[in-house]
Design a protein around this motif. Structure first.
Motif, PDB file in Angstrom:
ATOM      1  N   CYS A 251      -7.070  70.685  65.834  1.00 42.37           N
ATOM      2  CA  CYS A 251      -5.580  70.857  65.774  1.00 42.37           C
ATOM      3  C   CYS A 251      -4.863  70.482  64.305  1.00 42.37           C
ATOM      4  O   CYS A 251      -4.407  69.721  64.219  1.00 42.37           O
ATOM      5  N   ALA A 252      -5.532  71.399  63.361  1.00 43.86           N
ATOM      6  CA  ALA A 252      -5.340  71.056  62.168  1.00 43.86           C
ATOM      7  C   ALA A 252      -4.102  71.363  61.331  1.00 43.86           C
ATOM      8  O   ALA A 252      -3.847  70.840  60.286  1.00 43.86           O
ATOM      9  N   ALA A 253      -3.402  72.462  61.641  1.00 41.87           N
ATOM     10  CA  ALA A 253      -2.306  73.012  60.950  1.00 41.87           C
ATOM     11  C   ALA A 253      -1.093  72.237  60.983  1.00 41.87           C
ATOM     12  O   ALA A 253      -0.750  71.476  61.992  1.00 41.87           O
ATOM     13  N   PRO A 254      -0.366  71.945  59.933  1.00 44.02           N
ATOM     14  CA  PRO A 254      -0.639  72.796  58.533  1.00 44.02           C
ATOM     15  C   PRO A 254      -1.869  72.207  57.521  1.00 44.02           C
ATOM     16  O   PRO A 254      -1.640  72.425  56.422  1.00 44.02           O
ATOM     17  N   GLY A 255      -2.475  70.969  58.164  1.00 46.11           N
ATOM     18  CA  GLY A 255      -3.582  70.688  57.326  1.00 46.11           C
ATOM     19  C   GLY A 255      -3.625  69.318  56.569  1.00 46.11           C
ATOM     20  O   GLY A 255      -4.501  68.956  55.804  1.00 46.11           O
ATOM     21  N   LYS A 257      -3.746  66.071  57.432  1.00 45.29           N
ATOM     22  CA  LYS A 257      -4.935  65.205  57.536  1.00 45.29           C
ATOM     23  C   LYS A 257      -6.237  65.679  57.286  1.00 45.29           C
ATOM     24  O   LYS A 257      -6.851  65.010  56.849  1.00 45.29           O
ATOM     25  N   ASP A 275      -7.167  75.804  64.249  1.00 41.15           N
ATOM     26  CA  ASP A 275      -5.808  75.714  64.859  1.00 41.15           C
ATOM     27  C   ASP A 275      -5.790  77.037  65.828  1.00 41.15           C
ATOM     28  O   ASP A 275      -6.221  78.034  65.177  1.00 41.15           O
ATOM     29  N   VAL A 276      -4.819  77.112  66.607  1.00 46.75           N
ATOM     30  CA  VAL A 276      -4.828  78.041  67.676  1.00 46.75           C
ATOM     31  C   VAL A 276      -3.693  79.084  66.874  1.00 46.75           C
ATOM     32  O   VAL A 276      -3.957  80.309  67.417  1.00 46.75           O
ATOM     33  N   ARG A 280       0.013  79.253  61.375  1.00 46.97           N
ATOM     34  CA  ARG A 280       0.012  77.862  60.745  1.00 46.97           C
ATOM     35  C   ARG A 280      -1.310  77.625  60.094  1.00 46.97           C
ATOM     36  O   ARG A 280      -1.198  76.868  59.205  1.00 46.97           O
ATOM     37  N   GLY A 300      -8.617  79.253  66.411  1.00 45.13           N
ATOM     38  CA  GLY A 300      -9.413  79.116  67.809  1.00 45.13           C
ATOM     39  C   GLY A 300      -8.607  78.221  68.776  1.00 45.13           C
ATOM     40  O   GLY A 300      -7.673  77.432  68.141  1.00 45.13           O
ATOM     41  N   ASP A 301      -9.039  78.323  69.907  1.00 47.10           N
ATOM     42  CA  ASP A 301      -8.382  77.454  71.148  1.00 47.10           C
ATOM     43  C   ASP A 301      -9.342  76.172  71.142  1.00 47.10           C
ATOM     44  O   ASP A 301     -10.235  76.179  71.604  1.00 47.10           O
ATOM     45  N   ALA A 302      -8.800  75.074  70.860  1.00 48.74           N
ATOM     46  CA  ALA A 302      -9.699  73.522  70.837  1.00 48.74           C
ATOM     47  C   ALA A 302     -10.137  73.661  72.241  1.00 48.74           C
ATOM     48  O   ALA A 302     -11.082  72.882  72.420  1.00 48.74           O
ATOM     49  N   ASP A 320      -5.508  65.767  66.460  1.00 52.33           N
ATOM     50  CA  ASP A 320      -3.970  65.656  66.434  1.00 52.33           C
ATOM     51  C   ASP A 320      -3.565  66.454  67.602  1.00 52.33           C
ATOM     52  O   ASP A 320      -2.848  67.585  66.900  1.00 52.33           O
ATOM     53  N   ALA A 321      -3.095  65.888  68.548  1.00 54.70           N
ATOM     54  CA  ALA A 321      -2.904  66.890  69.698  1.00 54.70           C
ATOM     55  C   ALA A 321      -1.440  67.556  69.726  1.00 54.70           C
ATOM     56  O   ALA A 321      -0.467  66.796  69.348  1.00 54.70           O
ATOM     57  N   PRO A 322      -1.413  68.722  70.244  1.00 56.03           N
ATOM     58  CA  PRO A 322       0.073  69.263  70.480  1.00 56.03           C
ATOM     59  C   PRO A 322       0.820  68.288  71.414  1.00 56.03           C
ATOM     60  O   PRO A 322       0.122  67.884  72.433  1.00 56.03           O
ATOM     61  N   LEU A 350      -2.324  69.728  78.706  1.00 56.90           N
ATOM     62  CA  LEU A 350      -3.023  70.489  77.678  1.00 56.90           C
ATOM     63  C   LEU A 350      -3.701  69.431  76.731  1.00 56.90           C
ATOM     64  O   LEU A 350      -4.984  69.761  76.460  1.00 56.90           O
TER      65      LEU A 350
HETATM   66  C1  LIG Z   1       0.507  67.825  65.716  1.00 54.57           C
HETATM   67  S1  LIG Z   1       0.341  69.481  65.069  1.00 54.57           S
HETATM   68  C2  LIG Z   1      -1.022  69.090  63.949  1.00 54.57           C
HETATM   69  C3  LIG Z   1      -0.844  68.665  62.638  1.00 54.57           C
HETATM   70  C4  LIG Z   1      -2.181  68.566  61.534  1.00 54.57           C
HETATM   71  N1  LIG Z   1      -2.864  67.796  62.111  1.00 54.57           N
HETATM   72  C5  LIG Z   1      -1.490  67.899  60.357  1.00 54.57           C
HETATM   73  O1  LIG Z   1      -1.845  66.791  60.126  1.00 54.57           O
HETATM   74  O2  LIG Z   1      -0.961  68.707  59.385  1.00 54.57           O
HETATM   75  C6  LIG Z   1      -0.694  70.189  66.412  1.00 54.57           C
HETATM   76  C7  LIG Z   1      -1.168  71.607  66.127  1.00 54.57           C
HETATM   77  O3  LIG Z   1      -2.075  71.874  67.276  1.00 54.57           O
HETATM   78  C8  LIG Z   1      -1.922  73.344  67.274  1.00 54.57           C
HETATM   79  N2  LIG Z   1      -2.613  73.662  68.597  1.00 54.57           N
HETATM   80  C9  LIG Z   1      -1.834  73.645  70.010  1.00 54.57           C
HETATM   81  N3  LIG Z   1      -2.576  73.864  70.872  1.00 54.57           N
HETATM   82  C10 LIG Z   1      -3.845  74.216  70.202  1.00 54.57           C
HETATM   83  C11 LIG Z   1      -5.117  74.567  70.983  1.00 54.57           C
HETATM   84  N4  LIG Z   1      -4.972  74.763  72.004  1.00 54.57           N
HETATM   85  N5  LIG Z   1      -6.261  74.749  70.180  1.00 54.57           N
HETATM   86  C12 LIG Z   1      -5.757  74.546  68.749  1.00 54.57           C
HETATM   87  N6  LIG Z   1      -4.843  74.237  68.183  1.00 54.57           N
HETATM   88  C13 LIG Z   1      -3.680  74.030  69.006  1.00 54.57           C
HETATM   89  C14 LIG Z   1      -0.538  73.607  67.069  1.00 54.57           C
HETATM   90  O4  LIG Z   1      -0.683  75.153  66.657  1.00 54.57           O
HETATM   91  C15 LIG Z   1      -0.338  72.677  65.825  1.00 54.57           C
HETATM   92  O5  LIG Z   1      -0.679  73.161  64.629  1.00 54.57           O
END
Ligand SMILES: C[S@@+](CC[C@H](N)C(=O)[O-])C[C@H]1O[C@@H](n2cnc3c(N)ncnc32)[C@H](O)[C@@H]1O
Length: 429
Positions: A251-255, A257, A275-276, A280, A300-302, A320-322, A350
């Motif tokens: 769950c990488a965006a905006p990146g 970490k 990232d889904v 982002r 993609g969807d994690a 790094d979960a939503p 989720l």
């Molecule tokens: C807490 S943010 C991540 C922050 C990021 N790790 C950083 O340090 O910049 C959570 C991210 O999870 C993504 N997200 C939510 N549901 C998701 C899923 N099912 N699969 C992948 N990414 C998902 C969101 O779009 C959001 O960008």
């Protein structure tokens, strides 16, 4: 002698609601039994109970465990009369309670006086709590549902948590250690007349005395430094990637970490950032490019790895979960009003789905770091406890000296950091 007004009001409401008599027929005959000044009160109590009947019934149901039946139904209406007085009249609460309790005698249900007394006192307490809820919501500027959750989770620290959420957030910097040492960048800041408040000895994160414009940070455009809270900078340190590792940031965006892990361990064999949200994900690419780093980015969807996974297991996974974002309210005050209590349960599901799926992509002996910027136990320690209970091959790695706690909960403004949660798990071989 004038009859007891509460007893008459109870009889009147009983006759109307249970026996189907009309108020216009019942009330005048009962009014004849009371002195002049009480006629108005009797009328107000009868009209009031009939106006607010569903609401009064609702309050009564919350307090009476065994509903009153048969002849005792008149006492049920006496309770409604009592609740109505407390909630909607200027009669002092103590008088409303004692007069209603006394009315059990003329109603020939004196044996139920303790019940009436208990229910009305319970209602008094309930409404006092309700008022304090409203008062707390105003005093601490947070929604009541959230205050209640925080009170439950942190009975002794809840006021500090809410107060910390109201503070203006500090600015933390992350030095790109591929380009510069933390000590050298501190020197550059000094030359630029940017004051440092503290440097976290664990991660090297730098906290400024006063936030500055990003453009004034030495070397920002060339990738020498990034903006990232001190709590978020613990992730890469805790996951501790090694040269040669296959790493997944799911769950990488905006990146932030993703980039930090690459900065700390340039020998990482491959970094996959998922990232889904495609928009982002574009920010992950921007950050990688500014910092001169590279990773495989996938929209993609994690929780559905089948749609993007190449079939090779990972050595390290960052999840790094939503989450509710309740640890970063000081940076995003809109979270208080956008989040609803009902969102939390959905997020917990989720998180659990993603965790279960990506766990299956981890090599035996590999490490997964679960992170949230939440301070709610259901998203954090409770989530991880449930996961460990159902995954016999998941082993929790202690992150702090207090080994009784599951994971590391950072509260907002603790060591000046955002509210964050980390749990580190290894997969048994
Ligand atoms: C807490 S943010 C991540 C922050 C990021 N790790 C950083 O340090 O910049 C959570 C991210 O999870 C993504 N997200 C939510 N549901 C998701 C899923 N099912 N699969 C992948 N990414 C998902 C969101 O779009 C959001 O960008």
């Amino acid at each position: 002698m004038s009859a007891n007004v509460r007893a008459l009001a109870a009889k009147c409401c009983y006759a109307v609601v249970d026996k189907g008599r009309s108020l216009a027929d019942e009330l005048p005959q009962l009014q004849e039994k009371v002195a002049g000044k009480d006629k108005g009160l009797l009328q107000e109590l009868c009209y009031g109970v009939l106006r607010y009947l569903p609401e009064l019934e609702h309050s009564c149901r919350q307090l009476v465990t065994k509903p009153l039946k048969g002849k005792q139904r008149v006492v049920h209406f006496l309770i409604l009369v009592g609740i109505y007085q407390i909630k909607y009249t200027r009669i002092p609460d103590h008088a409303a309670v004692s007069e209603s309790v006394a009315a059990t005698k003329p109603l020939k249900h004196f044996h139920l006086k303790a019940l009436v007394n208990g229910v009305l006192r319970g209602f008094q307490r309930m409404s006092a709590d309700g008022q304090s809820e409203v008062a707390d919501a105003i005093k601490f500027n947070h929604p009541s549902w959230f205050i209640n959750k925080i009170k439950q989770a942190y009975p002794s620290d809840w006021q500090q948590v809410l107060t910390a959420n109201m503070a203006k957030p500090p600015m933390w910097l992350r030095v790109n250690q591929l380009q510069n040492s933390v000590a050298h960048y501190q020197e550059q800041l000094k030359q630029a007349k940017i004051d440092i408040e503290l440097v976290d000895s664990n991660s090297g994160a730098i906290k400024l005395v006063t936030p500055v414009d990003v453009g004034s940070l030495p070397g920002f455009n060339h990738g020498e430094v990034s903006i990232q809270d001190g709590a978020a900078q613990q992730a890469a340190v805790l996951l501790d990637c090694q040269s040669g590792d296959r790493v997944l940031d799911c769950c990488a965006a905006p990146g932030g970490k993703t980039c930090h892990m690459l900065e700390l361990t340039p020998g990482i064999a491959s970094m996959t950032a998922i990232d889904v949200d495609e928009n982002r994900l574009a920010r992950v690419k921007e950050n990688l490019s500014r910092l001169n780093l590279s990773a495989k980015t996938i929209a993609g969807d994690a929780s559905d790895p089948e749609s993007w996974w190449d079939g090779e297991l990972f050595d390290r996974i960052l999840l790094d979960a939503p989450c509710s974002g309740t640890g970063v309210i000081r940076r995003h005050p809109d979270i208080k009003w956008l989040r609803q209590a009902s969102d939390i349960d959905k997020l917990v599901i989720l998180q659990q789905q993603i965790l279960t799926k990506v766990w299956s992509l981890l090599k035996p002996g590999g490490t997964l770091l679960y992170a949230t910027c939440s301070i709610l136990p259901e998203e954090n320690c409770e989530q991880i406890q449930q996961f460990i209970n159902k995954e016999p091959n998941a082993e929790l790695v202690s992150l702090n000296s207090n080994s009784d706690t599951i994971g590391w909960q950072i509260l907002p403004n603790q060591q000046s950091m955002d509210g964050f949660y980390y749990a580190k798990l290894t997969k048994r071989i």
